[in-house]
Enzyme design. Structure first.
Site, PDB file in Angstrom:
ATOM      1  N   SER A 261      52.418  66.920  72.061  1.00 26.47           N
ATOM      2  CA  SER A 261      52.410  65.613  71.404  1.00 26.47           C
ATOM      3  C   SER A 261      53.658  65.462  70.557  1.00 26.47           C
ATOM      4  CB  SER A 261      51.194  65.500  70.502  1.00 26.47           C
ATOM      5  OG  SER A 261      51.330  66.437  69.444  1.00 26.47           O
ATOM      6  N   LYS A 262      54.060  64.216  70.392  1.00 23.24           N
ATOM      7  CA  LYS A 262      55.321  63.977  69.688  1.00 23.24           C
ATOM      8  C   LYS A 262      55.230  64.322  68.212  1.00 23.24           C
ATOM      9  CE  LYS A 262      54.407  59.062  69.182  1.00 23.24           C
ATOM     10  NZ  LYS A 262      54.702  57.740  69.690  1.00 23.24           N
ATOM     11  N   ARG A 263      54.024  64.466  67.689  1.00 22.70           N
ATOM     12  CA  ARG A 263      53.887  64.876  66.285  1.00 22.70           C
ATOM     13  C   ARG A 263      54.390  66.305  66.103  1.00 22.70           C
ATOM     14  NH1 ARG A 263      54.209  60.676  64.975  1.00 22.70           N
ATOM     15  NH2 ARG A 263      52.670  59.069  65.366  1.00 22.70           N
ATOM     16  N   LYS A 264      54.245  67.100  67.161  1.00 24.97           N
ATOM     17  CA  LYS A 264      54.565  68.525  66.996  1.00 24.97           C
ATOM     18  C   LYS A 264      55.802  68.974  67.745  1.00 24.97           C
ATOM     19  CE  LYS A 264      49.982  69.595  65.612  1.00 24.97           C
ATOM     20  NZ  LYS A 264      48.659  69.716  66.165  1.00 24.97           N
TER      21      LYS A 264
END
Ligand code: GLU
Length: 488
Positions: A261-264
Protein backbone atom coordinates in the site's frame (compact mmCIF):
# COMPACT_ATOMS: atom_id res chain seq x y z
CA UNK A 1 -6.18 -26.86 -37.43
CA UNK A 2 -9.62 -28.27 -36.81
CA UNK A 3 -12.32 -27.27 -34.41
CA UNK A 4 -11.26 -29.97 -32.07
CA UNK A 5 -8.03 -28.10 -31.26
CA UNK A 6 -7.76 -28.55 -27.54
CA UNK A 7 -6.79 -25.77 -25.20
CA UNK A 8 -3.34 -27.16 -24.59
CA UNK A 9 -2.51 -26.87 -28.30
CA UNK A 10 -3.88 -23.36 -28.51
CA UNK A 11 -1.17 -20.79 -29.23
CA UNK A 12 -0.13 -18.95 -26.10
CA UNK A 13 -1.73 -15.54 -25.81
CA UNK A 14 -1.59 -13.69 -22.52
CA UNK A 15 -2.63 -10.24 -21.45
CA UNK A 16 -2.44 -7.66 -18.75
CA UNK A 17 -5.56 -5.64 -18.27
CA UNK A 18 -4.83 -2.61 -16.11
CA UNK A 19 -7.54 -0.13 -15.23
CA UNK A 20 -6.52 3.50 -15.82
CA UNK A 21 -7.45 4.76 -12.38
CA UNK A 22 -4.26 6.58 -11.36
CA UNK A 23 -0.51 6.15 -11.44
CA UNK A 24 0.74 2.84 -12.88
CA UNK A 25 1.26 0.44 -10.00
CA UNK A 26 4.28 -1.75 -9.19
CA UNK A 27 1.82 -4.67 -9.07
CA UNK A 28 1.02 -4.07 -12.74
CA UNK A 29 4.73 -4.20 -13.54
CA UNK A 30 5.07 -7.44 -11.56
CA UNK A 31 2.18 -9.14 -13.33
CA UNK A 32 3.32 -7.56 -16.61
CA UNK A 33 6.79 -9.06 -16.24
CA UNK A 34 5.45 -12.56 -15.61
CA UNK A 35 3.07 -12.35 -18.57
CA UNK A 36 5.82 -10.96 -20.78
CA UNK A 37 8.23 -13.76 -19.85
CA UNK A 38 5.56 -16.41 -20.31
CA UNK A 39 4.61 -15.12 -23.76
CA UNK A 40 8.22 -14.93 -24.91
CA UNK A 41 9.12 -18.32 -23.53
CA UNK A 42 6.20 -19.96 -25.33
CA UNK A 43 6.54 -18.09 -28.61
CA UNK A 44 3.23 -16.43 -27.79
CA UNK A 45 1.75 -12.96 -27.82
CA UNK A 46 1.56 -10.45 -25.00
CA UNK A 47 -1.53 -8.24 -25.15
CA UNK A 48 -2.17 -4.98 -23.34
CA UNK A 49 -5.84 -4.29 -22.78
CA UNK A 50 -7.10 -1.17 -21.06
CA UNK A 51 -10.05 -1.91 -18.76
CA UNK A 52 -11.60 1.52 -18.56
CA UNK A 53 -15.24 0.74 -17.94
CA UNK A 54 -15.30 2.10 -14.39
CA UNK A 55 -16.05 5.69 -15.32
CA UNK A 56 -16.18 6.87 -11.71
CA UNK A 57 -12.54 5.93 -11.13
CA UNK A 58 -11.27 6.81 -14.62
CA UNK A 59 -8.23 9.12 -14.75
CA UNK A 60 -7.57 10.58 -18.20
CA UNK A 61 -3.77 10.76 -17.86
CA UNK A 62 -3.43 7.25 -16.55
CA UNK A 63 -3.39 5.29 -19.80
CA UNK A 64 -0.39 7.14 -21.20
CA UNK A 65 1.41 6.73 -17.87
CA UNK A 66 0.81 2.96 -18.07
CA UNK A 67 2.28 2.85 -21.59
CA UNK A 68 5.28 4.94 -20.53
CA UNK A 69 5.99 2.93 -17.39
CA UNK A 70 5.82 -0.46 -19.14
CA UNK A 71 8.05 0.79 -21.97
CA UNK A 72 10.50 2.24 -19.46
CA UNK A 73 10.81 -1.25 -18.04
CA UNK A 74 11.18 -2.76 -21.51
CA UNK A 75 7.97 -4.79 -21.31
CA UNK A 76 6.77 -4.18 -24.88
CA UNK A 77 3.40 -5.60 -25.88
CA UNK A 78 2.53 -7.19 -29.22
CA UNK A 79 -1.05 -5.94 -29.33
CA UNK A 80 -2.65 -3.01 -27.57
CA UNK A 81 -4.58 0.23 -27.95
CA UNK A 82 -1.64 2.17 -29.35
CA UNK A 83 -0.04 -0.55 -31.50
CA UNK A 84 -3.25 -2.19 -32.71
CA UNK A 85 -3.58 -5.87 -33.55
CA UNK A 86 -6.03 -8.36 -35.00
CA UNK A 87 -8.38 -8.51 -31.99
CA UNK A 88 -8.96 -4.80 -31.32
CA UNK A 89 -10.15 -2.45 -30.16
CA UNK A 90 -8.06 -3.01 -27.03
CA UNK A 91 -9.72 -0.32 -24.95
CA UNK A 92 -12.92 -1.57 -23.32
CA UNK A 93 -14.69 1.76 -23.62
CA UNK A 94 -14.56 1.21 -27.39
CA UNK A 95 -16.22 -2.19 -27.15
CA UNK A 96 -19.56 -1.22 -25.59
CA UNK A 97 -21.60 -2.76 -28.40
CA UNK A 98 -19.83 -6.11 -28.04
CA UNK A 99 -20.72 -6.31 -24.33
CA UNK A 100 -24.31 -5.32 -24.98
CA UNK A 101 -24.69 -8.09 -27.54
CA UNK A 102 -23.17 -10.60 -25.18
CA UNK A 103 -25.36 -9.59 -22.26
CA UNK A 104 -28.31 -10.04 -24.62
CA UNK A 105 -27.13 -13.58 -25.40
CA UNK A 106 -27.24 -14.45 -21.71
CA UNK A 107 -30.70 -12.92 -21.28
CA UNK A 108 -31.86 -15.06 -24.18
CA UNK A 109 -30.52 -18.31 -22.80
CA UNK A 110 -31.81 -17.39 -19.32
CA UNK A 111 -28.44 -17.43 -17.59
CA UNK A 112 -28.88 -13.74 -16.80
CA UNK A 113 -31.84 -11.58 -15.86
CA UNK A 114 -32.84 -7.94 -15.62
CA UNK A 115 -32.79 -6.49 -12.11
CA UNK A 116 -35.03 -3.50 -11.52
CA UNK A 117 -34.17 -3.01 -7.84
CA UNK A 118 -33.31 0.56 -6.92
CA UNK A 119 -30.03 1.43 -5.21
CA UNK A 120 -32.06 2.23 -2.07
CA UNK A 121 -33.71 -1.19 -2.04
CA UNK A 122 -30.36 -2.87 -2.50
CA UNK A 123 -28.83 -0.81 0.28
CA UNK A 124 -31.71 -1.66 2.65
CA UNK A 125 -31.30 -5.37 1.91
CA UNK A 126 -27.56 -5.10 2.47
CA UNK A 127 -28.05 -3.43 5.84
CA UNK A 128 -30.48 -6.09 6.97
CA UNK A 129 -28.07 -8.85 6.01
CA UNK A 130 -25.19 -7.19 7.79
CA UNK A 131 -27.37 -6.70 10.88
CA UNK A 132 -28.26 -10.40 10.72
CA UNK A 133 -24.53 -11.18 10.42
CA UNK A 134 -25.03 -12.63 6.95
CA UNK A 135 -22.68 -11.97 4.05
CA UNK A 136 -24.30 -9.25 1.91
CA UNK A 137 -25.72 -10.80 -1.24
CA UNK A 138 -28.35 -9.90 -3.77
CA UNK A 139 -31.61 -11.24 -2.27
CA UNK A 140 -32.85 -12.50 -5.62
CA UNK A 141 -35.90 -10.22 -5.85
CA UNK A 142 -35.84 -10.05 -9.66
CA UNK A 143 -34.55 -13.56 -10.38
CA UNK A 144 -37.91 -14.95 -11.30
CA UNK A 145 -40.01 -12.07 -12.58
CA UNK A 146 -42.67 -13.14 -15.08
CA UNK A 147 -42.46 -12.04 -18.70
CA UNK A 148 -45.45 -9.76 -18.09
CA UNK A 149 -43.81 -8.10 -15.07
CA UNK A 150 -40.64 -7.50 -17.05
CA UNK A 151 -42.59 -6.07 -20.00
CA UNK A 152 -44.48 -3.71 -17.72
CA UNK A 153 -41.32 -2.39 -16.09
CA UNK A 154 -39.57 -1.97 -19.44
CA UNK A 155 -42.59 -0.14 -20.82
CA UNK A 156 -42.58 2.14 -17.77
CA UNK A 157 -38.90 2.90 -18.41
CA UNK A 158 -37.68 1.55 -15.04
CA UNK A 159 -33.86 1.48 -15.16
CA UNK A 160 -32.28 -1.96 -14.77
CA UNK A 161 -29.04 -3.80 -14.46
CA UNK A 162 -28.35 -7.27 -15.84
CA UNK A 163 -27.26 -9.93 -13.35
CA UNK A 164 -25.89 -13.39 -13.88
CA UNK A 165 -28.05 -16.21 -12.62
CA UNK A 166 -25.77 -18.26 -10.41
CA UNK A 167 -27.31 -21.70 -9.91
CA UNK A 168 -28.91 -21.91 -6.48
CA UNK A 169 -27.30 -25.25 -5.67
CA UNK A 170 -24.04 -27.01 -6.28
CA UNK A 171 -20.59 -25.59 -6.79
CA UNK A 172 -18.11 -24.44 -9.42
CA UNK A 173 -14.56 -25.74 -9.57
CA UNK A 174 -11.62 -24.61 -11.58
CA UNK A 175 -7.96 -25.39 -11.70
CA UNK A 176 -5.43 -22.82 -10.66
CA UNK A 177 -2.13 -23.83 -12.23
CA UNK A 178 -0.20 -22.98 -9.07
CA UNK A 179 -2.72 -24.16 -6.48
CA UNK A 180 -4.63 -27.05 -8.02
CA UNK A 181 -8.42 -27.39 -7.84
CA UNK A 182 -10.40 -24.61 -6.19
CA UNK A 183 -14.10 -25.02 -5.48
CA UNK A 184 -16.68 -22.41 -4.58
CA UNK A 185 -20.14 -23.36 -3.35
CA UNK A 186 -22.79 -21.50 -5.32
CA UNK A 187 -24.45 -20.34 -2.16
CA UNK A 188 -21.33 -18.20 -1.63
CA UNK A 189 -21.34 -16.72 -5.13
CA UNK A 190 -23.42 -13.60 -5.64
CA UNK A 191 -25.64 -12.89 -8.66
CA UNK A 192 -23.05 -10.51 -10.01
CA UNK A 193 -24.16 -7.44 -11.96
CA UNK A 194 -22.88 -7.82 -15.54
CA UNK A 195 -24.29 -4.65 -17.10
CA UNK A 196 -24.81 -1.49 -15.07
CA UNK A 197 -27.84 0.71 -15.55
CA UNK A 198 -25.64 3.23 -17.40
CA UNK A 199 -25.12 0.61 -20.11
CA UNK A 200 -21.50 -0.03 -19.16
CA UNK A 201 -20.43 -3.59 -18.46
CA UNK A 202 -18.85 -4.53 -15.15
CA UNK A 203 -15.32 -5.86 -14.97
CA UNK A 204 -16.57 -9.45 -14.86
CA UNK A 205 -18.53 -9.45 -18.10
CA UNK A 206 -16.07 -7.35 -20.09
CA UNK A 207 -13.10 -9.33 -18.85
CA UNK A 208 -14.55 -12.72 -19.79
CA UNK A 209 -15.91 -11.61 -23.16
CA UNK A 210 -12.60 -10.01 -24.07
CA UNK A 211 -10.43 -12.86 -22.89
CA UNK A 212 -12.52 -15.16 -25.06
CA UNK A 213 -12.68 -12.94 -28.14
CA UNK A 214 -8.99 -12.06 -27.86
CA UNK A 215 -8.24 -15.82 -27.67
CA UNK A 216 -6.37 -15.56 -24.40
CA UNK A 217 -4.93 -18.96 -23.51
CA UNK A 218 -3.62 -18.15 -20.03
CA UNK A 219 -4.92 -15.63 -17.54
CA UNK A 220 -2.00 -14.68 -15.32
CA UNK A 221 -3.13 -12.17 -12.72
CA UNK A 222 -2.98 -11.30 -9.04
CA UNK A 223 -4.52 -13.59 -6.45
CA UNK A 224 -7.00 -10.93 -5.39
CA UNK A 225 -9.04 -12.10 -8.41
CA UNK A 226 -9.40 -15.69 -7.23
CA UNK A 227 -12.78 -15.03 -5.65
CA UNK A 228 -14.01 -13.58 -8.97
CA UNK A 229 -12.86 -16.61 -10.93
CA UNK A 230 -15.88 -18.86 -10.16
CA UNK A 231 -18.10 -16.12 -11.61
CA UNK A 232 -15.89 -16.02 -14.68
CA UNK A 233 -15.88 -19.79 -15.04
CA UNK A 234 -19.68 -19.79 -14.82
CA UNK A 235 -19.83 -17.10 -17.48
CA UNK A 236 -17.66 -19.16 -19.83
CA UNK A 237 -20.09 -21.99 -19.27
CA UNK A 238 -23.16 -19.78 -19.83
CA UNK A 239 -21.69 -18.70 -23.15
CA UNK A 240 -20.68 -22.26 -24.04
CA UNK A 241 -16.97 -21.38 -24.25
CA UNK A 242 -13.82 -23.07 -22.98
CA UNK A 243 -12.20 -21.21 -20.12
CA UNK A 244 -8.50 -20.25 -20.32
CA UNK A 245 -5.92 -21.58 -17.88
CA UNK A 246 -5.71 -19.53 -14.68
CA UNK A 247 -2.56 -18.61 -12.80
CA UNK A 248 -2.98 -16.40 -9.76
CA UNK A 249 0.20 -14.74 -8.58
CA UNK A 250 0.85 -13.96 -4.91
CA UNK A 251 0.21 -10.37 -3.88
CA UNK A 252 3.18 -8.17 -3.17
CA UNK A 253 3.42 -7.31 0.53
CA UNK A 254 4.74 -4.50 2.66
CA UNK A 255 7.55 -5.46 5.02
CA UNK A 256 4.92 -6.01 7.75
CA UNK A 257 3.24 -8.53 5.41
CA UNK A 258 0.13 -6.44 4.80
CA UNK A 259 -0.97 -6.03 1.17
CA UNK A 260 1.32 -3.51 -0.52
CA UNK A 261 0.00 0.00 0.00
CA UNK A 262 1.13 3.51 -0.71
CA UNK A 263 1.04 4.34 3.00
CA UNK A 264 3.97 2.03 3.56
CA UNK A 265 5.80 1.91 0.23
CA UNK A 266 5.72 4.02 -2.87
CA UNK A 267 3.63 1.97 -5.32
CA UNK A 268 3.72 4.29 -8.34
CA UNK A 269 6.14 3.33 -11.10
CA UNK A 270 6.33 7.03 -11.91
CA UNK A 271 7.86 7.57 -8.48
CA UNK A 272 10.56 4.95 -9.00
CA UNK A 273 11.47 6.33 -12.37
CA UNK A 274 11.63 9.92 -11.19
CA UNK A 275 13.47 9.05 -7.99
CA UNK A 276 16.26 7.53 -10.07
CA UNK A 277 15.72 3.81 -9.87
CA UNK A 278 16.95 1.94 -12.92
CA UNK A 279 14.57 -0.16 -14.97
CA UNK A 280 17.06 -3.07 -14.91
CA UNK A 281 17.10 -3.00 -11.11
CA UNK A 282 13.32 -2.79 -10.88
CA UNK A 283 12.84 -5.73 -13.27
CA UNK A 284 15.47 -7.75 -11.45
CA UNK A 285 13.79 -6.97 -8.13
CA UNK A 286 10.35 -7.93 -9.43
CA UNK A 287 11.85 -11.10 -10.89
CA UNK A 288 13.00 -12.03 -7.38
CA UNK A 289 9.48 -11.71 -5.99
CA UNK A 290 8.03 -15.15 -5.43
CA UNK A 291 11.10 -17.00 -6.65
CA UNK A 292 10.42 -17.70 -10.33
CA UNK A 293 14.16 -18.09 -10.97
CA UNK A 294 15.77 -21.46 -10.20
CA UNK A 295 17.13 -21.69 -6.66
CA UNK A 296 20.73 -22.25 -7.90
CA UNK A 297 20.70 -18.86 -9.57
CA UNK A 298 18.89 -17.11 -6.74
CA UNK A 299 21.33 -18.54 -4.25
CA UNK A 300 24.42 -17.75 -6.26
CA UNK A 301 23.46 -14.21 -7.15
CA UNK A 302 20.33 -12.19 -6.81
CA UNK A 303 21.36 -10.16 -9.80
CA UNK A 304 20.02 -11.13 -13.20
CA UNK A 305 18.98 -9.48 -16.42
CA UNK A 306 15.79 -9.74 -18.41
CA UNK A 307 17.64 -11.97 -20.90
CA UNK A 308 18.61 -14.31 -18.05
CA UNK A 309 15.04 -14.32 -16.82
CA UNK A 310 13.87 -15.25 -20.31
CA UNK A 311 16.20 -18.18 -20.23
CA UNK A 312 15.66 -19.48 -16.70
CA UNK A 313 12.48 -18.05 -15.19
CA UNK A 314 9.77 -20.62 -14.64
CA UNK A 315 6.31 -19.53 -13.62
CA UNK A 316 5.80 -22.92 -11.99
CA UNK A 317 8.53 -22.07 -9.47
CA UNK A 318 6.50 -19.20 -8.05
CA UNK A 319 5.90 -19.72 -4.36
CA UNK A 320 2.62 -18.65 -2.89
CA UNK A 321 3.85 -17.05 0.33
CA UNK A 322 3.45 -13.30 -0.12
CA UNK A 323 6.65 -11.86 -1.58
CA UNK A 324 7.85 -8.84 0.35
CA UNK A 325 8.43 -5.65 -1.59
CA UNK A 326 11.38 -4.59 0.52
CA UNK A 327 12.52 -1.13 -0.45
CA UNK A 328 15.85 -1.59 1.34
CA UNK A 329 16.56 -4.53 -0.90
CA UNK A 330 15.50 -2.68 -4.05
CA UNK A 331 17.76 0.24 -3.12
CA UNK A 332 20.65 -2.12 -2.52
CA UNK A 333 20.08 -3.78 -5.87
CA UNK A 334 19.82 -0.41 -7.59
CA UNK A 335 23.13 0.59 -6.00
CA UNK A 336 24.70 -2.59 -7.35
CA UNK A 337 23.62 -1.66 -10.86
CA UNK A 338 24.91 1.88 -10.45
CA UNK A 339 28.29 0.68 -9.18
CA UNK A 340 28.62 -1.71 -12.09
CA UNK A 341 28.41 1.17 -14.56
CA UNK A 342 31.41 2.83 -16.15
CA UNK A 343 31.84 6.47 -15.05
CA UNK A 344 30.52 7.49 -18.46
CA UNK A 345 27.43 5.35 -18.09
CA UNK A 346 26.80 6.68 -14.60
CA UNK A 347 27.10 10.26 -15.79
CA UNK A 348 24.81 9.53 -18.71
CA UNK A 349 22.26 7.99 -16.32
CA UNK A 350 22.27 11.16 -14.20
CA UNK A 351 21.96 13.36 -17.26
CA UNK A 352 18.99 11.45 -18.57
CA UNK A 353 17.11 11.55 -15.26
CA UNK A 354 17.59 13.86 -12.27
CA UNK A 355 20.05 16.11 -14.12
CA UNK A 356 18.42 16.12 -17.53
CA UNK A 357 18.52 19.31 -19.57
CA UNK A 358 14.76 19.52 -19.36
CA UNK A 359 14.72 19.37 -15.55
CA UNK A 360 17.68 21.70 -15.09
CA UNK A 361 16.27 24.37 -17.34
CA UNK A 362 12.94 24.32 -15.52
CA UNK A 363 14.72 24.64 -12.18
CA UNK A 364 16.99 27.41 -13.49
CA UNK A 365 13.93 29.39 -14.54
CA UNK A 366 12.63 29.20 -10.96
CA UNK A 367 15.75 30.66 -9.34
CA UNK A 368 17.11 33.17 -11.85
CA UNK A 369 15.60 36.18 -10.07
CA UNK A 370 16.44 34.89 -6.62
CA UNK A 371 20.24 34.51 -6.66
CA UNK A 372 23.05 37.04 -6.64
CA UNK A 373 25.73 34.64 -7.79
CA UNK A 374 25.50 31.49 -9.84
CA UNK A 375 27.26 29.75 -6.97
CA UNK A 376 24.11 30.13 -4.90
CA UNK A 377 22.16 27.88 -7.24
CA UNK A 378 22.54 24.91 -4.93
CA UNK A 379 21.40 26.79 -1.82
CA UNK A 380 17.95 27.25 -3.24
CA UNK A 381 17.61 24.02 -5.14
CA UNK A 382 19.22 21.21 -3.17
CA UNK A 383 15.80 19.79 -2.28
CA UNK A 384 15.24 18.88 -5.93
CA UNK A 385 18.29 16.65 -5.87
CA UNK A 386 18.07 15.18 -2.39
CA UNK A 387 16.26 11.92 -1.67
CA UNK A 388 14.72 13.38 1.43
CA UNK A 389 14.70 16.57 3.44
CA UNK A 390 13.48 16.13 6.96
CA UNK A 391 12.61 19.52 8.44
CA UNK A 392 13.02 20.02 12.20
CA UNK A 393 10.01 21.28 14.21
CA UNK A 394 11.58 24.79 14.31
CA UNK A 395 11.26 24.80 10.56
CA UNK A 396 7.83 23.29 9.99
CA UNK A 397 5.81 24.13 13.13
CA UNK A 398 3.81 27.37 12.82
CA UNK A 399 4.14 29.58 15.93
CA UNK A 400 0.55 29.31 17.06
CA UNK A 401 -0.03 25.63 16.36
CA UNK A 402 0.52 22.44 18.30
CA UNK A 403 2.42 19.54 16.82
CA UNK A 404 -0.72 17.44 16.73
CA UNK A 405 -2.87 19.91 14.83
CA UNK A 406 0.00 20.61 12.46
CA UNK A 407 0.43 16.95 11.60
CA UNK A 408 -3.32 16.58 11.17
CA UNK A 409 -3.32 19.49 8.79
CA UNK A 410 -0.33 18.10 6.89
CA UNK A 411 -2.31 14.86 6.51
CA UNK A 412 -5.17 16.90 5.03
CA UNK A 413 -2.77 18.61 2.66
CA UNK A 414 -1.55 15.23 1.52
CA UNK A 415 -5.12 14.05 0.86
CA UNK A 416 -5.91 17.19 -1.12
CA UNK A 417 -2.71 16.94 -3.17
CA UNK A 418 -3.37 13.28 -3.91
CA UNK A 419 -6.76 14.16 -5.34
CA UNK A 420 -5.72 17.24 -7.30
CA UNK A 421 -4.52 17.56 -10.85
CA UNK A 422 -0.85 18.56 -10.87
CA UNK A 423 -1.20 22.03 -12.37
CA UNK A 424 -0.88 25.46 -10.87
CA UNK A 425 -4.46 26.27 -11.82
CA UNK A 426 -5.77 23.31 -9.83
CA UNK A 427 -3.31 23.15 -6.93
CA UNK A 428 -3.44 26.71 -5.69
CA UNK A 429 -7.23 26.97 -5.18
CA UNK A 430 -7.40 23.43 -3.78
CA UNK A 431 -4.84 24.26 -1.09
CA UNK A 432 -6.41 27.61 -0.31
CA UNK A 433 -9.81 26.04 0.01
CA UNK A 434 -8.44 23.50 2.45
CA UNK A 435 -6.86 26.28 4.52
CA UNK A 436 -10.12 28.24 4.55
CA UNK A 437 -12.13 25.25 5.64
CA UNK A 438 -9.75 24.43 8.50
CA UNK A 439 -8.99 27.98 9.63
CA UNK A 440 -5.35 27.94 8.51
CA UNK A 441 -4.06 31.20 7.02
CA UNK A 442 -2.51 31.11 3.56
CA UNK A 443 0.84 31.85 5.14
CA UNK A 444 0.67 29.01 7.68
CA UNK A 445 -0.65 26.65 5.07
CA UNK A 446 2.04 27.31 2.48
CA UNK A 447 4.88 27.60 5.01
CA UNK A 448 4.08 24.15 6.36
CA UNK A 449 3.97 22.64 2.89
CA UNK A 450 7.15 24.47 1.92
CA UNK A 451 8.93 23.08 4.96
CA UNK A 452 7.85 19.53 4.18
CA UNK A 453 8.67 19.65 0.47
CA UNK A 454 11.84 21.74 0.54
CA UNK A 455 13.06 21.24 4.11
CA UNK A 456 13.42 24.99 4.47
CA UNK A 457 11.51 28.20 5.17
CA UNK A 458 12.85 29.75 1.97
CA UNK A 459 12.49 28.32 -1.49
CA UNK A 460 11.67 29.18 -5.07
CA UNK A 461 7.89 29.53 -5.64
CA UNK A 462 6.38 26.52 -3.95
CA UNK A 463 3.72 25.30 -6.34
CA UNK A 464 5.97 25.74 -9.38
CA UNK A 465 8.66 23.82 -7.53
CA UNK A 466 6.26 21.01 -6.71
CA UNK A 467 5.24 20.83 -10.34
CA UNK A 468 8.84 20.45 -11.46
CA UNK A 469 9.57 17.96 -8.66
CA UNK A 470 6.56 15.92 -9.75
CA UNK A 471 3.46 14.60 -8.06
CA UNK A 472 4.75 11.14 -7.24
CA UNK A 473 7.89 12.40 -5.48
CA UNK A 474 6.09 15.24 -3.68
CA UNK A 475 3.50 12.86 -2.26
CA UNK A 476 6.21 10.42 -1.26
CA UNK A 477 8.06 13.17 0.59
CA UNK A 478 4.92 14.12 2.46
CA UNK A 479 4.17 10.53 3.40
CA UNK A 480 7.72 10.03 4.62
CA UNK A 481 7.50 13.20 6.67
CA UNK A 482 4.24 12.09 8.32
CA UNK A 483 5.59 8.59 8.90
CA UNK A 484 8.78 9.95 10.51
CA UNK A 485 6.81 12.27 12.81
CA UNK A 486 4.49 9.45 13.81
CA UNK A 487 7.43 7.31 14.85
CA UNK A 488 8.86 10.01 17.13
N1 GLU B 1 -8.78 -4.68 -14.68
C1 GLU B 1 -8.28 -5.64 -13.75
C2 GLU B 1 -7.16 -4.96 -12.97
O1 GLU B 1 -7.17 -3.78 -12.89
C3 GLU B 1 -7.81 -6.86 -14.47
C4 GLU B 1 -7.74 -8.10 -13.63
C5 GLU B 1 -7.49 -9.30 -14.53
O2 GLU B 1 -6.36 -9.46 -14.97
O3 GLU B 1 -8.43 -10.03 -14.79
O4 GLU B 1 -6.28 -5.55 -12.41
Amino acid sequence: MTESTSRTEQPVRVRIAPSPTGDPHVGTAYIGLINFLYAQQHGGKFVLRIEDTDRARFVATSEQMIFDALRWLGLEWDEGPDVGGPFGPYRQSERAEIYREHAEMLLENSTAYRCFCTPEELEAARRQQIAAKLPPRYPGTCRNLSAAEIEAKLAAGVPYTIRMKVPAEGSTSFRDELRGAITFEHRNVDDQVLMKSDGFPTYHLANVVDDHLMQISDVIRAEEWISSTPKHVLLYKFFGWDAPRFWHMPLLRNVDKSKISKRKNPVSLVYYRQAGFLPEAMLNFLGLMGGGMPAEINNATEKFTLAEMLEHFDIKNIRLGGPVFDLTKLRWLNGEYLRAMTPEQFYAALRSTVLSDATLSRIAALVQTRVETLGEFGNLTHFFFADDVMPAPEVFLPKKRTLEETLDFAGEQLAVLEATEWTHAALEPALKQLGDSKGWSVKENFMLLRAIVTGSTMSPPLIESMIVFGKARTLDRMRRFLEAQKRK
